[in-house]
Every structure is written in C-alpha cells, then in structure tokens.
Design a protein around this motif. Sequence first.
Motif, PDB file in Angstrom:
ATOM      1  N   ALA A   1     -58.525  61.007  35.420  1.00 44.36           N
ATOM      2  CA  ALA A   1     -57.878  62.229  34.939  1.00 44.36           C
ATOM      3  C   ALA A   1     -56.361  62.100  34.986  1.00 44.36           C
ATOM      4  CB  ALA A   1     -58.338  63.425  35.776  1.00 44.36           C
ATOM      5  N   GLU A   2     -55.860  61.499  36.044  1.00 42.38           N
ATOM      6  CA  GLU A   2     -54.410  61.321  36.214  1.00 42.38           C
ATOM      7  C   GLU A   2     -53.876  60.275  35.242  1.00 42.38           C
ATOM      8  OE1 GLU A   2     -51.720  59.287  39.642  1.00 42.38           O
ATOM      9  OE2 GLU A   2     -53.299  60.648  40.328  1.00 42.38           O
ATOM     10  N   MET A   3     -54.667  59.233  34.982  1.00 43.28           N
ATOM     11  CA  MET A   3     -54.351  58.115  34.099  1.00 43.28           C
ATOM     12  C   MET A   3     -52.921  57.586  34.322  1.00 43.28           C
ATOM     13  SD  MET A   3     -55.895  56.137  32.036  1.00 43.28           S
ATOM     14  CE  MET A   3     -57.330  56.925  31.347  1.00 43.28           C
ATOM     15  N   PRO A   4     -52.691  57.004  35.519  1.00 44.41           N
ATOM     16  CA  PRO A   4     -51.363  56.451  35.781  1.00 44.41           C
ATOM     17  C   PRO A   4     -51.034  55.321  34.793  1.00 44.41           C
ATOM     18  CG  PRO A   4     -52.929  55.810  37.496  1.00 44.41           C
ATOM     19  CD  PRO A   4     -53.633  56.769  36.597  1.00 44.41           C
ATOM     20  N   GLU A   5     -49.782  55.009  34.701  1.00 40.75           N
ATOM     21  CA  GLU A   5     -49.304  54.012  33.733  1.00 40.75           C
ATOM     22  C   GLU A   5     -49.981  52.665  33.934  1.00 40.75           C
ATOM     23  OE1 GLU A   5     -46.989  50.792  32.338  1.00 40.75           O
ATOM     24  OE2 GLU A   5     -46.469  51.467  34.337  1.00 40.75           O
ATOM     25  N   TRP A   6     -50.158  52.225  35.195  1.00 40.64           N
ATOM     26  CA  TRP A   6     -50.796  50.932  35.437  1.00 40.64           C
ATOM     27  C   TRP A   6     -52.229  50.902  34.920  1.00 40.64           C
ATOM     28  CZ3 TRP A   6     -55.290  50.265  38.060  1.00 40.64           C
ATOM     29  CH2 TRP A   6     -55.712  51.289  38.923  1.00 40.64           C
ATOM     30  N   LEU A   7     -52.942  52.042  35.015  1.00 41.65           N
ATOM     31  CA  LEU A   7     -54.324  52.095  34.545  1.00 41.65           C
ATOM     32  C   LEU A   7     -54.365  52.028  33.019  1.00 41.65           C
ATOM     33  CD1 LEU A   7     -57.322  52.337  35.172  1.00 41.65           C
ATOM     34  CD2 LEU A   7     -57.043  54.808  35.350  1.00 41.65           C
TER      35      LEU A   7
ATOM     36  N   ALA B   1     -65.259  48.325  37.200  1.00 43.93           N
ATOM     37  CA  ALA B   1     -66.103  48.605  36.035  1.00 43.93           C
ATOM     38  C   ALA B   1     -66.001  50.072  35.617  1.00 43.93           C
ATOM     39  CB  ALA B   1     -67.552  48.237  36.352  1.00 43.93           C
ATOM     40  N   ARG B   2     -66.008  50.973  36.576  1.00 46.51           N
ATOM     41  CA  ARG B   2     -65.938  52.408  36.246  1.00 46.51           C
ATOM     42  C   ARG B   2     -64.582  52.798  35.671  1.00 46.51           C
ATOM     43  NH1 ARG B   2     -69.504  56.058  40.389  1.00 46.51           N
ATOM     44  NH2 ARG B   2     -71.432  54.903  40.130  1.00 46.51           N
ATOM     45  N   LEU B   3     -63.543  52.071  36.062  1.00 48.89           N
ATOM     46  CA  LEU B   3     -62.206  52.356  35.519  1.00 48.89           C
ATOM     47  C   LEU B   3     -61.950  51.590  34.218  1.00 48.89           C
ATOM     48  CD1 LEU B   3     -60.015  52.389  38.760  1.00 48.89           C
ATOM     49  CD2 LEU B   3     -60.661  54.351  37.338  1.00 48.89           C
ATOM     50  N   GLY B   4     -62.796  50.621  33.905  1.00 44.18           N
ATOM     51  CA  GLY B   4     -62.626  49.846  32.683  1.00 44.18           C
ATOM     52  C   GLY B   4     -61.528  48.809  32.774  1.00 44.18           C
TER      53      GLY B   4
ATOM     54  N   GLU C   1     -62.679  60.001  43.784  1.00 47.67           N
ATOM     55  CA  GLU C   1     -61.363  59.355  43.652  1.00 47.67           C
ATOM     56  C   GLU C   1     -61.239  58.627  42.312  1.00 47.67           C
ATOM     57  OE1 GLU C   1     -60.332  58.354  48.301  1.00 47.67           O
ATOM     58  OE2 GLU C   1     -61.833  57.116  47.279  1.00 47.67           O
ATOM     59  N   ILE C   2     -62.317  58.022  41.855  1.00 53.40           N
ATOM     60  CA  ILE C   2     -62.304  57.329  40.562  1.00 53.40           C
ATOM     61  C   ILE C   2     -62.097  58.351  39.443  1.00 53.40           C
ATOM     62  CG2 ILE C   2     -63.713  56.018  38.921  1.00 53.40           C
ATOM     63  CD1 ILE C   2     -65.036  54.688  41.411  1.00 53.40           C
ATOM     64  N   THR C   3     -62.793  59.463  39.522  1.00 53.43           N
ATOM     65  CA  THR C   3     -62.655  60.522  38.522  1.00 53.43           C
ATOM     66  C   THR C   3     -61.228  61.069  38.507  1.00 53.43           C
ATOM     67  OG1 THR C   3     -64.980  61.090  38.827  1.00 53.43           O
ATOM     68  CG2 THR C   3     -63.605  62.733  37.753  1.00 53.43           C
ATOM     69  N   ALA C   4     -60.644  61.242  39.689  1.00 55.70           N
ATOM     70  CA  ALA C   4     -59.266  61.738  39.773  1.00 55.70           C
ATOM     71  C   ALA C   4     -58.291  60.738  39.146  1.00 55.70           C
ATOM     72  CB  ALA C   4     -58.891  62.004  41.227  1.00 55.70           C
ATOM     73  N   LEU C   5     -58.509  59.449  39.386  1.00 55.16           N
ATOM     74  CA  LEU C   5     -57.644  58.426  38.790  1.00 55.16           C
ATOM     75  C   LEU C   5     -57.749  58.448  37.271  1.00 55.16           C
ATOM     76  CD1 LEU C   5     -57.756  55.071  40.811  1.00 55.16           C
ATOM     77  CD2 LEU C   5     -55.756  56.284  39.986  1.00 55.16           C
TER      78      LEU C   5
ATOM     79  N   ARG D   1     -74.281  57.062  43.790  1.00 55.63           N
ATOM     80  CA  ARG D   1     -73.747  58.219  43.079  1.00 55.63           C
ATOM     81  C   ARG D   1     -72.340  58.580  43.569  1.00 55.63           C
ATOM     82  NH1 ARG D   1     -77.418  61.645  44.372  1.00 55.63           N
ATOM     83  NH2 ARG D   1     -76.265  62.416  46.160  1.00 55.63           N
ATOM     84  N   ASP D   2     -72.155  58.678  44.899  1.00 58.62           N
ATOM     85  CA  ASP D   2     -70.926  59.218  45.466  1.00 58.62           C
ATOM     86  C   ASP D   2     -69.957  58.178  46.020  1.00 58.62           C
ATOM     87  OD1 ASP D   2     -72.041  61.740  44.935  1.00 58.62           O
ATOM     88  OD2 ASP D   2     -73.003  61.796  46.897  1.00 58.62           O
ATOM     89  N   GLY D   3     -70.453  56.998  46.363  1.00 56.46           N
ATOM     90  CA  GLY D   3     -69.604  55.973  46.951  1.00 56.46           C
ATOM     91  C   GLY D   3     -69.483  56.133  48.445  1.00 56.46           C
ATOM     92  N   PRO D   4     -68.611  55.419  49.083  1.00 60.97           N
ATOM     93  CA  PRO D   4     -67.571  54.572  48.499  1.00 60.97           C
ATOM     94  C   PRO D   4     -68.183  53.371  47.773  1.00 60.97           C
ATOM     95  CG  PRO D   4     -67.658  54.242  50.862  1.00 60.97           C
ATOM     96  CD  PRO D   4     -68.618  55.343  50.544  1.00 60.97           C
ATOM     97  N   HIS D   5     -67.493  52.960  46.711  1.00 60.88           N
ATOM     98  CA  HIS D   5     -67.974  51.879  45.863  1.00 60.88           C
ATOM     99  C   HIS D   5     -67.187  50.601  46.138  1.00 60.88           C
ATOM    100  CE1 HIS D   5     -70.209  54.862  43.609  1.00 60.88           C
ATOM    101  NE2 HIS D   5     -69.107  55.575  43.490  1.00 60.88           N
ATOM    102  N   PRO D   6     -67.859  49.435  46.041  1.00 60.75           N
ATOM    103  CA  PRO D   6     -67.134  48.167  46.185  1.00 60.75           C
ATOM    104  C   PRO D   6     -66.186  47.963  45.000  1.00 60.75           C
ATOM    105  CG  PRO D   6     -69.436  47.780  45.596  1.00 60.75           C
ATOM    106  CD  PRO D   6     -69.278  49.252  45.815  1.00 60.75           C
ATOM    107  N   ARG D   7     -65.261  47.062  45.162  1.00 65.13           N
ATOM    108  CA  ARG D   7     -64.202  46.860  44.170  1.00 65.13           C
ATOM    109  C   ARG D   7     -64.745  46.566  42.770  1.00 65.13           C
ATOM    110  NH1 ARG D   7     -60.890  42.683  45.048  1.00 65.13           N
ATOM    111  NH2 ARG D   7     -59.232  43.630  43.866  1.00 65.13           N
ATOM    112  N   GLN D   8     -65.817  45.748  42.672  1.00 63.06           N
ATOM    113  CA  GLN D   8     -66.322  45.409  41.340  1.00 63.06           C
ATOM    114  C   GLN D   8     -66.872  46.638  40.618  1.00 63.06           C
ATOM    115  OE1 GLN D   8     -67.688  44.095  44.138  1.00 63.06           O
ATOM    116  NE2 GLN D   8     -69.917  44.203  44.057  1.00 63.06           N
ATOM    117  N   VAL D   9     -67.440  47.573  41.357  1.00 62.28           N
ATOM    118  CA  VAL D   9     -67.942  48.814  40.757  1.00 62.28           C
ATOM    119  C   VAL D   9     -66.759  49.715  40.363  1.00 62.28           C
ATOM    120  CG1 VAL D   9     -69.301  50.905  41.171  1.00 62.28           C
ATOM    121  CG2 VAL D   9     -70.143  48.689  41.972  1.00 62.28           C
ATOM    122  N   VAL D  10     -65.747  49.785  41.219  1.00 66.81           N
ATOM    123  CA  VAL D  10     -64.551  50.584  40.916  1.00 66.81           C
ATOM    124  C   VAL D  10     -63.900  50.052  39.636  1.00 66.81           C
ATOM    125  CG1 VAL D  10     -62.238  51.246  41.711  1.00 66.81           C
ATOM    126  CG2 VAL D  10     -64.155  51.227  43.326  1.00 66.81           C
TER     127      VAL D  10
END
Length: 125
Positions: A95-101, A67-70, A89-93, A56-65
């Motif tokens: 919400a922020e939706m940086p250009e690279w994402l 997948a959650r970021l798409g 941190e994933i939720t914050a990313l 639920r809370d992580g920290p999550h391994p890279r493959q999960v991160v």
Amino acid sequence: MTSRKTSQTMKPATAAKKLNVYLPATPEEFREGVVSRDELNALQSDPPQWLQDLRRDGPHPRQVVAARLGVSLSGLARGGVTDPLTTEEITALKAEMPEWLQRERATQAEVRREAARLKERDAGR
C-alpha cells in the motif's frame, strides 16, 4: 537377511523450507524433532491449524516475502528488508509502495520479460 525399508527423515529446517514457513514461528515439537517424508506429505496434504495460520498470517520466510512483493531476494536485501514479515506488514508495504519497491518490481518485470524473450527465441531454433 532381509533389508528393511526405513523412512527418509529430514531436519526441521529442511521441512520448514519445503512447507514455505518460517522455522522459529513453528511449534516447538516441530522444531525439536525430525520430520519423515510421510509426515511432510501429511502436513502438505492436510495442514494442521498452526500451519494454516502460519501460511496465512506469517511471519513469512524471505523467499515468500519476496514472492508476495514481486521482487527478487536480492531486491529485498537492497530494499533493506532482512527480517521475516507478516502478511499485514507485506500488505502495508504494498500500500505504501516505497520507491525501492517500485524500482525492484520494475527490475523483476524486466528480468521476466527478458527470460520470456530468450525462451521464445530458443524455441524458434
């Protein structure tokens, strides 16, 4: 002479990968021992509290991160994300939706569209 059936075991790193959890965040007793196939099945079917919390809370391994970021694992690396992230941190990313994402999500969407197109084309043959 009868052959005794022994239970298949795996390293904690393999079990953590199968459980989709970050190994260094698991309890010490999990990291120090070996995990039998029966224990892994039990962890999957009735996860203990520590496993539920990690998922639920992580920290999550890279493959999960990823997948959650798409995005793909390569896209995650191109974005400079090399460390495991927590759900917060994933939720914050997101919400922020940086250009690279935004770019990597668009790339991933295009890859999926192309894979679906090829699958449809091959099904018609």
